[in-house]
Design a protein around this motif. Sequence first.
Motif, PDB file in Angstrom:
ATOM      1  N   THR A  62       0.838  -1.196   0.000  1.00  0.00           N
ATOM      2  CA  THR A  62       0.000   0.000   0.000  1.00  0.00           C
ATOM      3  C   THR A  62       0.874   1.248   0.000  1.00  0.00           C
ATOM      4  OG1 THR A  62      -0.121   0.115   2.423  1.00  0.00           O
ATOM      5  CG2 THR A  62      -1.816  -1.184   1.299  1.00  0.00           C
ATOM      6  N   THR A  63       0.282   2.374  -0.387  1.00  0.00           N
ATOM      7  CA  THR A  63       0.998   3.635  -0.300  1.00  0.00           C
ATOM      8  C   THR A  63       1.362   3.901   1.159  1.00  0.00           C
ATOM      9  OG1 THR A  63      -1.133   4.772  -0.195  1.00  0.00           O
ATOM     10  CG2 THR A  63      -0.040   4.658  -2.340  1.00  0.00           C
ATOM     11  N   GLY A  64       2.475   4.598   1.359  1.00  0.00           N
ATOM     12  CA  GLY A  64       2.948   4.860   2.707  1.00  0.00           C
ATOM     13  C   GLY A  64       4.027   3.872   3.118  1.00  0.00           C
ATOM     14  N   TYR A  65       4.186   3.734   4.417  1.00  0.00           N
ATOM     15  CA  TYR A  65       5.263   2.924   5.002  1.00  0.00           C
ATOM     16  C   TYR A  65       4.887   1.448   4.991  1.00  0.00           C
ATOM     17  CZ  TYR A  65       8.521   1.231   8.618  1.00  0.00           C
ATOM     18  OH  TYR A  65       9.466   0.539   9.325  1.00  0.00           O
ATOM     19  N   ASN A  66       5.774   0.620   4.423  1.00  0.00           N
ATOM     20  CA  ASN A  66       5.588  -0.831   4.385  1.00  0.00           C
ATOM     21  C   ASN A  66       6.825  -1.506   4.973  1.00  0.00           C
ATOM     22  OD1 ASN A  66       3.208  -1.559   2.095  1.00  0.00           O
ATOM     23  ND2 ASN A  66       4.168   0.443   1.870  1.00  0.00           N
ATOM     24  N   GLN A  67       6.682  -2.142   6.123  1.00  0.00           N
ATOM     25  CA  GLN A  67       7.772  -2.968   6.640  1.00  0.00           C
ATOM     26  C   GLN A  67       7.615  -4.361   6.056  1.00  0.00           C
ATOM     27  OE1 GLN A  67       8.068  -3.594  10.875  1.00  0.00           O
ATOM     28  NE2 GLN A  67      10.190  -4.312  10.722  1.00  0.00           N
ATOM     29  N   LEU A  68       8.694  -4.887   5.469  1.00  0.00           N
ATOM     30  CA  LEU A  68       8.631  -6.158   4.759  1.00  0.00           C
ATOM     31  C   LEU A  68       9.708  -7.112   5.259  1.00  0.00           C
ATOM     32  CD1 LEU A  68       8.160  -4.660   1.184  1.00  0.00           C
ATOM     33  CD2 LEU A  68       6.378  -5.688   2.606  1.00  0.00           C
ATOM     34  N   VAL A 121       8.751   2.962   1.285  1.00  0.00           N
ATOM     35  CA  VAL A 121       7.695   3.980   1.381  1.00  0.00           C
ATOM     36  C   VAL A 121       7.230   4.302  -0.035  1.00  0.00           C
ATOM     37  CG1 VAL A 121       7.086   6.310   2.133  1.00  0.00           C
ATOM     38  CG2 VAL A 121       8.686   4.938   3.498  1.00  0.00           C
ATOM     39  N   PHE A 122       6.070   3.769  -0.412  1.00  0.00           N
ATOM     40  CA  PHE A 122       5.496   4.056  -1.729  1.00  0.00           C
ATOM     41  C   PHE A 122       4.738   5.380  -1.668  1.00  0.00           C
ATOM     42  CE2 PHE A 122       5.604  -0.678  -1.671  1.00  0.00           C
ATOM     43  CZ  PHE A 122       6.448  -0.868  -2.771  1.00  0.00           C
ATOM     44  N   GLN A 123       5.079   6.317  -2.564  1.00  0.00           N
ATOM     45  CA  GLN A 123       4.424   7.627  -2.549  1.00  0.00           C
ATOM     46  C   GLN A 123       3.065   7.629  -3.240  1.00  0.00           C
ATOM     47  OE1 GLN A 123       7.310   6.858  -4.175  1.00  0.00           O
ATOM     48  NE2 GLN A 123       8.672   8.625  -4.318  1.00  0.00           N
ATOM     49  N   MET A 124       2.827   6.668  -4.135  1.00  0.00           N
ATOM     50  CA  MET A 124       1.616   6.717  -4.950  1.00  0.00           C
ATOM     51  C   MET A 124       1.232   5.291  -5.339  1.00  0.00           C
ATOM     52  SD  MET A 124       3.453   8.180  -8.424  1.00  0.00           S
ATOM     53  CE  MET A 124       1.930   8.233  -9.360  1.00  0.00           C
ATOM     54  N   PRO A 125      -0.054   5.059  -5.615  1.00  0.00           N
ATOM     55  CA  PRO A 125      -0.469   3.730  -6.070  1.00  0.00           C
ATOM     56  C   PRO A 125      -0.244   3.563  -7.561  1.00  0.00           C
ATOM     57  CG  PRO A 125      -2.377   5.150  -5.866  1.00  0.00           C
ATOM     58  CD  PRO A 125      -1.196   5.973  -5.419  1.00  0.00           C
ATOM     59  N   GLY A 126      -0.285   2.335  -8.002  1.00  0.00           N
ATOM     60  CA  GLY A 126      -0.257   2.074  -9.434  1.00  0.00           C
ATOM     61  C   GLY A 126      -1.652   2.212 -10.023  1.00  0.00           C
ATOM     62  N   ASN A 127      -1.732   2.135 -11.341  1.00  0.00           N
ATOM     63  CA  ASN A 127      -3.034   2.167 -12.024  1.00  0.00           C
ATOM     64  C   ASN A 127      -2.931   1.334 -13.290  1.00  0.00           C
ATOM     65  OD1 ASN A 127      -2.019   3.949 -14.188  1.00  0.00           O
ATOM     66  ND2 ASN A 127      -2.021   5.547 -12.610  1.00  0.00           N
ATOM     67  N   ILE A 151       4.647  -5.414  -9.133  1.00  0.00           N
ATOM     68  CA  ILE A 151       3.818  -5.549  -7.939  1.00  0.00           C
ATOM     69  C   ILE A 151       2.638  -4.585  -8.017  1.00  0.00           C
ATOM     70  CG2 ILE A 151       5.709  -6.324  -6.460  1.00  0.00           C
ATOM     71  CD1 ILE A 151       5.825  -3.451  -5.344  1.00  0.00           C
ATOM     72  N   ASP A 152       1.604  -4.901  -7.261  1.00  0.00           N
ATOM     73  CA  ASP A 152       0.402  -4.077  -7.227  1.00  0.00           C
ATOM     74  C   ASP A 152       0.411  -3.245  -5.953  1.00  0.00           C
ATOM     75  OD1 ASP A 152      -2.073  -3.025  -7.825  1.00  0.00           O
ATOM     76  OD2 ASP A 152      -3.193  -4.728  -7.015  1.00  0.00           O
ATOM     77  N   VAL A 153       0.571  -1.939  -6.092  1.00  0.00           N
ATOM     78  CA  VAL A 153       0.552  -1.024  -4.944  1.00  0.00           C
ATOM     79  C   VAL A 153      -0.772  -0.273  -4.974  1.00  0.00           C
ATOM     80  CG1 VAL A 153       1.654   0.941  -3.822  1.00  0.00           C
ATOM     81  CG2 VAL A 153       3.058  -0.771  -4.983  1.00  0.00           C
ATOM     82  N   THR A 154      -1.524  -0.353  -3.879  1.00  0.00           N
ATOM     83  CA  THR A 154      -2.847   0.261  -3.825  1.00  0.00           C
ATOM     84  C   THR A 154      -2.911   1.300  -2.716  1.00  0.00           C
ATOM     85  OG1 THR A 154      -3.698  -1.417  -2.290  1.00  0.00           O
ATOM     86  CG2 THR A 154      -3.897  -1.870  -4.645  1.00  0.00           C
ATOM     87  N   ALA A 155      -3.918   2.147  -2.761  1.00  0.00           N
ATOM     88  CA  ALA A 155      -4.189   3.067  -1.653  1.00  0.00           C
ATOM     89  C   ALA A 155      -4.763   2.263  -0.492  1.00  0.00           C
ATOM     90  CB  ALA A 155      -5.174   4.142  -2.091  1.00  0.00           C
ATOM     91  N   PRO A 156      -4.605   2.755   0.755  1.00  0.00           N
ATOM     92  CA  PRO A 156      -5.198   2.046   1.895  1.00  0.00           C
ATOM     93  C   PRO A 156      -6.702   1.900   1.728  1.00  0.00           C
ATOM     94  CG  PRO A 156      -3.692   3.766   2.638  1.00  0.00           C
ATOM     95  CD  PRO A 156      -3.856   3.954   1.162  1.00  0.00           C
TER      96      PRO A 156
END
Length: 287
Positions: A62-68, A121-127, A151-156
């Motif tokens: 997701t956008t924002g902080y991601n601990q992996l 830290v993803f700043q924006m989602p994909g589309n 990868i698919d990054v989405t908004a919360p």
Amino acid sequence: MKTIKLVLVTFVATLGLSSCSSDGDDTPKIDVNPMAEFNLISNIAANGHSLELYSEGKTGFTTGYNQLFVRIKNNADDTYYANPEITWKPVMHMMSMEHSCPISELSISNDYDTVATGYIVFQMPGNADEFWDITFTYEVEGQEFSVTETIDVTAPIDDNQTVSVFMGSDDVRYVLAMVEPKDPEVAVNDMTAMLFKMESMMSFPLVENYTVTLDPRMPGMGNHSSPNNEDLTYDTATKSYKGKLSLTMTGYWKLNLKLLNSTGEVLKGEDITEENEASSLYFELEF
């Protein structure tokens, strides 16, 4: 009588030897899966290996902080490599440009030598037309490998803002991301954020020794604030900004922020007044 005693002694000794034997090497060992309580959010197969990416609370990127958390499995025998050397590089492919985002190094966990951990830290989602991918370069058994995966990054799901990208009054572009609280309570919560600057399209170093002021408000409840908040200041041990967030009731909160540099100059954000109900720099949460 002596014969009976001798038989009893022999029987007890035999039991003792049997007990000792059961505690030896023949005892089956229980394999501990360090990721049993985590969510597997991506499994990348390449080069005869599987790169498994886990999250503690999220089910995807997701956008924002991601601990992996990352593990590398040898598909030939289903074992995991200990102490692998891994680097990663996420890239956003836009229609007119490409850029990366703030990341940490991947470091081996103190508890399990097959688990590497870090954050993105993803700043924006994909589309439909623009997407993120991650390139992993890793070395195991003296050989170096590389793999790139989309990868698919989405908004919360709640669509609340937990990361802000903005231009400061010093003409520097910053990325500010909320890390904690993940599970806010009606209490004084520990709050953590991370601050980065955009050095180039592919480089986002940490910013140290600034200040993030905090003024939480409830827009739906007369825009009231709360007592006992503490501004976020830089913590050298964790390389993050830490403060206190007071939440006096459940509901939607806007966390109004201001970013100050090391000399106290305001780079972004405004005070909350009767005429100005919100800062241009803020996070959101609802619980």
